[in-house]
Design a protein around this motif. Structure first.
Motif, PDB file in Angstrom:
ATOM      1  N   ALA A  24       0.958  -1.256  -0.006  1.00 30.32           N
ATOM      2  CA  ALA A  24       0.053   0.106  -0.069  1.00 30.32           C
ATOM      3  C   ALA A  24       0.835   1.317  -0.126  1.00 30.32           C
ATOM      4  CB  ALA A  24      -0.896  -0.080   1.165  1.00 30.32           C
ATOM      5  N   ALA A  25       0.877   1.777  -1.182  1.00 27.42           N
ATOM      6  CA  ALA A  25       1.967   3.049  -1.265  1.00 27.42           C
ATOM      7  C   ALA A  25       1.625   4.057  -0.161  1.00 27.42           C
ATOM      8  CB  ALA A  25       1.846   3.576  -2.722  1.00 27.42           C
ATOM      9  N   TYR A  26       0.291   4.474  -0.092  1.00 28.92           N
ATOM     10  CA  TYR A  26      -0.504   5.443   0.710  1.00 28.92           C
ATOM     11  C   TYR A  26       0.117   5.257   2.165  1.00 28.92           C
ATOM     12  CZ  TYR A  26      -4.231   2.015   1.714  1.00 28.92           C
ATOM     13  OH  TYR A  26      -4.900   1.187   2.107  1.00 28.92           O
ATOM     14  N   SER A  27       0.462   3.799   2.672  1.00 30.42           N
ATOM     15  CA  SER A  27       0.851   4.038   4.078  1.00 30.42           C
ATOM     16  C   SER A  27       2.128   3.278   4.207  1.00 30.42           C
ATOM     17  CB  SER A  27       0.011   2.774   4.845  1.00 30.42           C
ATOM     18  OG  SER A  27       0.111   1.540   4.195  1.00 30.42           O
ATOM     19  N   GLY A  28       2.694   3.058   2.939  1.00 26.05           N
ATOM     20  CA  GLY A  28       4.119   2.254   3.041  1.00 26.05           C
ATOM     21  C   GLY A  28       4.287   0.971   3.456  1.00 26.05           C
ATOM     22  N   SER A  29       3.329   0.477   3.645  1.00 25.43           N
ATOM     23  CA  SER A  29       3.235  -1.138   4.470  1.00 25.43           C
ATOM     24  C   SER A  29       3.081  -2.033   3.222  1.00 25.43           C
ATOM     25  CB  SER A  29       2.400  -1.286   5.397  1.00 25.43           C
ATOM     26  OG  SER A  29       0.894  -0.996   4.913  1.00 25.43           O
ATOM     27  N   HIS A  30       4.010  -3.243   3.600  1.00 23.86           N
ATOM     28  CA  HIS A  30       3.940  -4.352   2.664  1.00 23.86           C
ATOM     29  C   HIS A  30       3.152  -5.485   3.583  1.00 23.86           C
ATOM     30  CE1 HIS A  30       7.085  -2.324   0.733  1.00 23.86           C
ATOM     31  NE2 HIS A  30       6.709  -3.250  -0.248  1.00 23.86           N
ATOM     32  N   LEU A  31       1.964  -6.165   3.150  1.00 22.66           N
ATOM     33  CA  LEU A  31       1.524  -7.065   4.132  1.00 22.66           C
ATOM     34  C   LEU A  31       1.246  -8.495   3.466  1.00 22.66           C
ATOM     35  CD1 LEU A  31      -1.377  -4.641   5.347  1.00 22.66           C
ATOM     36  CD2 LEU A  31       0.803  -5.335   6.514  1.00 22.66           C
ATOM     37  N   CYS A  32       1.389  -9.488   4.330  1.00 25.54           N
ATOM     38  CA  CYS A  32       1.418 -10.972   3.803  1.00 25.54           C
ATOM     39  C   CYS A  32      -0.343 -11.127   3.867  1.00 25.54           C
ATOM     40  CB  CYS A  32       1.800 -11.809   4.888  1.00 25.54           C
ATOM     41  SG  CYS A  32       1.100 -11.830   6.571  1.00 25.54           S
ATOM     42  N   GLY A  33      -0.794 -12.340   3.472  1.00 32.02           N
ATOM     43  CA  GLY A  33      -2.151 -12.481   3.327  1.00 32.02           C
ATOM     44  C   GLY A  33      -2.915 -12.313   4.725  1.00 32.02           C
ATOM     45  N   GLU A  34      -2.230 -12.787   5.711  1.00 35.64           N
ATOM     46  CA  GLU A  34      -2.944 -12.865   7.007  1.00 35.64           C
ATOM     47  C   GLU A  34      -3.003 -11.475   7.333  1.00 35.64           C
ATOM     48  OE1 GLU A  34      -4.313 -15.372   8.461  1.00 35.64           O
ATOM     49  OE2 GLU A  34      -4.837 -13.959  10.295  1.00 35.64           O
ATOM     50  N   HIS A  35      -1.868 -10.856   7.564  1.00 35.32           N
ATOM     51  CA  HIS A  35      -1.748  -9.335   7.990  1.00 35.32           C
ATOM     52  C   HIS A  35      -2.925  -8.271   7.084  1.00 35.32           C
ATOM     53  CE1 HIS A  35       1.373 -10.597  10.819  1.00 35.32           C
ATOM     54  NE2 HIS A  35       0.488 -10.130  11.445  1.00 35.32           N
ATOM     55  N   PHE A  36      -2.829  -8.545   5.981  1.00 33.94           N
ATOM     56  CA  PHE A  36      -3.636  -7.779   4.800  1.00 33.94           C
ATOM     57  C   PHE A  36      -5.202  -8.099   5.313  1.00 33.94           C
ATOM     58  CE2 PHE A  36      -6.285  -8.028   1.091  1.00 33.94           C
ATOM     59  CZ  PHE A  36      -6.370  -6.855   0.970  1.00 33.94           C
ATOM     60  N   ARG A  37      -5.319  -9.279   5.518  1.00 32.00           N
ATOM     61  CA  ARG A  37      -7.014  -9.646   5.917  1.00 32.00           C
ATOM     62  C   ARG A  37      -7.315  -8.972   7.182  1.00 32.00           C
ATOM     63  NH1 ARG A  37      -9.294 -15.632   7.137  1.00 32.00           N
ATOM     64  NH2 ARG A  37     -11.134 -14.724   8.516  1.00 32.00           N
ATOM     65  N   ARG A  38      -6.361  -9.158   8.054  1.00 31.01           N
ATOM     66  CA  ARG A  38      -6.849  -8.499   9.469  1.00 31.01           C
ATOM     67  C   ARG A  38      -6.780  -6.761   9.233  1.00 31.01           C
ATOM     68  NH1 ARG A  38      -2.718 -10.737  13.839  1.00 31.01           N
ATOM     69  NH2 ARG A  38      -2.503 -12.926  12.742  1.00 31.01           N
ATOM     70  N   SER A  39      -6.038  -6.298   8.551  1.00 27.72           N
ATOM     71  CA  SER A  39      -6.105  -4.784   8.362  1.00 27.72           C
ATOM     72  C   SER A  39      -7.256  -4.311   7.573  1.00 27.72           C
ATOM     73  CB  SER A  39      -4.708  -4.413   7.523  1.00 27.72           C
ATOM     74  OG  SER A  39      -5.104  -3.627   6.552  1.00 27.72           O
ATOM     75  N   VAL A  40      -7.882  -5.113   6.601  1.00 30.65           N
ATOM     76  CA  VAL A  40      -9.240  -4.544   6.007  1.00 30.65           C
ATOM     77  C   VAL A  40     -10.284  -4.740   7.083  1.00 30.65           C
ATOM     78  CG1 VAL A  40     -10.767  -5.481   4.462  1.00 30.65           C
ATOM     79  CG2 VAL A  40      -8.500  -5.503   3.712  1.00 30.65           C
ATOM     80  N   GLU A  41     -10.058  -5.811   7.589  1.00 27.75           N
ATOM     81  CA  GLU A  41     -11.167  -5.931   8.930  1.00 27.75           C
ATOM     82  C   GLU A  41     -11.252  -4.951   9.834  1.00 27.75           C
ATOM     83  OE1 GLU A  41     -10.479 -10.290   9.612  1.00 27.75           O
ATOM     84  OE2 GLU A  41     -11.249 -10.845   7.793  1.00 27.75           O
ATOM     85  N   ARG A  42      -9.969  -4.651  10.307  1.00 20.78           N
ATOM     86  CA  ARG A  42      -9.933  -3.576  11.249  1.00 20.78           C
ATOM     87  C   ARG A  42     -10.506  -2.314  10.983  1.00 20.78           C
ATOM     88  NH1 ARG A  42      -4.706  -4.882  12.318  1.00 20.78           N
ATOM     89  NH2 ARG A  42      -4.149  -3.246  11.013  1.00 20.78           N
ATOM     90  N   ARG A  43     -10.197  -1.962   9.473  1.00 22.89           N
ATOM     91  CA  ARG A  43     -10.690  -0.687   8.879  1.00 22.89           C
ATOM     92  C   ARG A  43     -12.257  -0.586   8.989  1.00 22.89           C
ATOM     93  NH1 ARG A  43      -7.200  -0.212   3.692  1.00 22.89           N
ATOM     94  NH2 ARG A  43      -6.499  -2.285   4.522  1.00 22.89           N
ATOM     95  N   VAL A  44     -12.661  -1.789   8.845  1.00 21.17           N
ATOM     96  CA  VAL A  44     -14.095  -1.824   8.730  1.00 21.17           C
ATOM     97  C   VAL A  44     -14.677  -1.506   9.993  1.00 21.17           C
ATOM     98  CG1 VAL A  44     -16.138  -3.133   7.699  1.00 21.17           C
ATOM     99  CG2 VAL A  44     -14.213  -3.218   6.309  1.00 21.17           C
ATOM    100  N   ARG A  45     -14.241  -2.268  10.803  1.00 17.28           N
ATOM    101  CA  ARG A  45     -14.505  -2.159  12.280  1.00 17.28           C
ATOM    102  C   ARG A  45     -14.760  -0.855  12.903  1.00 17.28           C
ATOM    103  NH1 ARG A  45     -12.427  -8.117  12.979  1.00 17.28           N
ATOM    104  NH2 ARG A  45     -14.195  -9.223  11.784  1.00 17.28           N
ATOM    105  N   ARG A  46     -13.465  -0.243  12.595  1.00 19.34           N
ATOM    106  CA  ARG A  46     -13.256   0.973  13.194  1.00 19.34           C
ATOM    107  C   ARG A  46     -14.447   2.060  12.486  1.00 19.34           C
ATOM    108  NH1 ARG A  46      -7.564   3.187  11.380  1.00 19.34           N
ATOM    109  NH2 ARG A  46      -8.874   3.549   9.509  1.00 19.34           N
TER     110      ARG A  46
END
Ligand code: SF4
Ligand code: ZN
Length: 334
Positions: A14-36
């Motif tokens: 994700a260029a906007y945050s600078g992070s590279h994520l594996c499948g598991e961390h990517f999945r958690r990051s999407v879910e966290r944003r939706v719940r937030r």
């Protein structure tokens, strides 16, 4: 490339945050944003109880956005008796397109155990979008008819099914495009309406507490909207659906040609590439502007617009006949 959070291989950057994520961390990051987003928008009301749950109707087209939304909502709230989920699919009468996404919606709701309702333009309005697109009596984009018909049915069924909220799968790209279009069109009342109907925390939306008898009457059938995916870019929604192998239908509608939106979309893509984070900043600035505009103009309908009932169908309109009924008249016999 390695995941920024663990030593697994990254599946996305994700260029906007600078992070590279594996499948598991990517999945958690999407879910966290939706719940937030659900938390920050105040979607779960204090008064909701297992005896009197808050009922959320999801507009489920069967495309990746609404499928991802339904999946995450179901996993978040399946153990929470204060929230009741149901889904509505609208069949526009588009051969070969909507039938497939309808079956994706059926598979998903069956898997998740969510009540699913289906309504058809043909049964409701006696029109099919394939015919409307072919004859096009008003020389507009098919989406200009289709959007009005869809909004009408979503609102009608949200009220009929006694929903407390209507949730749709609009993602960050959709919302940044709409924001840009509204700003470029220079219609501040439209911006106020957009905020009031679907953006921002519920307790800041003006229509919910306007002290105006006419509007309160209208609110008996007004079901507020929410867009919990609006912090997640379109590509990430697609990747999430793909990685989790969700039953999403991915082909594009054969009538999709909103020319102006397409121009804005290319413009935003280029800006995002050169200046990562542009979509996020457009949307957050727009929400603040829209909230100010809603304060000034009183949100839904605007405080200077007298609303009355459509002569034909009874829905609220600023004229004698609502837009949906005027479009239906134009396509009659098509
Ligand atoms: Fe309707 Fe346009 Fe969407 Fe096709 S792309 S379903 S015509 S709004
Ligand atoms: Zn009408």
């Amino acid at each position: 490339m390695e995941c920024s959070k663990c030593d697994r291989e990254a599946v996305m950057h994700a260029a906007y945050s600078g992070s590279h994520l594996c499948g598991e961390h990517f999945r958690r990051s999407v879910e966290r944003r939706v719940r937030r987003r659900i938390r920050e928008d105040g979607l779960v009301p204090d008064g909701a109880t297992p005896e009197e749950p808050d009922r959320w109707l999801i507009g489920l087209s069967g495309g990746k956005d609404s499928v991802v939304l339904t999946q995450i909502l179901s996993e978040t709230f399946s153990e929470d008796p204060r929230i009741e989920l149901l889904a509505l699919t609208i069949h526009e009468g588009i051969d070969g397109y909507r039938d497939e996404s309808l079956s994706a919606s059926q598979d998903l709701t069956e898997q998740l155990g969510i009540r699913h309702e289906v309504v058809h333009y043909e049964e409701e309005f006696d029109v099919r979008m394939d015919d409307v697109a072919e004859k096009d009596p008003l020389g507009m984009s098919p989406c200009a008819y289709c959007g009005v018909f869809r909004r009408d049915l979503l609102e009608k069924y949200a009220a009929e099914l006694d929903a407390d909220k209507l949730l749709t799968g609009h993602n960050l790209d959709d919302e940044a495009q709409t924001a840009m279009m509204n700003v470029l069109e220079g219609d501040v009342r439209q911006i106020a309406k957009h905020f009031d109907a679907s953006l921002g925390p519920f307790d800041e939306r003006t229509s919910l507490d306007v002290d105006d008898r006419q509007r309160r009457e209208k609110q008996e059938t007004f079901v507020p909207r929410a867009k919990p995916l609006r912090d997640v870019p379109e590509k990430e929604v697609a990747l999430y659906a793909h990685l989790r192998e969700l039953p999403a239908h991915i082909t594009e509608c054969p009538h999709a040609n909103e020319a102006y939106r397409g121009e804005i979309q290319s413009l935003l893509q280029e800006l995002e590439e050169n200046h990562p984070g542009t979509r996020h900043s457009i949307l957050s600035g727009y929400e603040e502007l829209a909230s100010l505009a809603a304060e000034r103009y009183g949100g839904a309908g605007g405080d200077r617009v007298e609303l009355s009932e459509c002569e034909r169908c009874g829905s609220s309109t600023s004229g004698d006949v609502c837009r949906k009924c005027r479009l239906l008249e134009a396509v009659e016999g098509v």
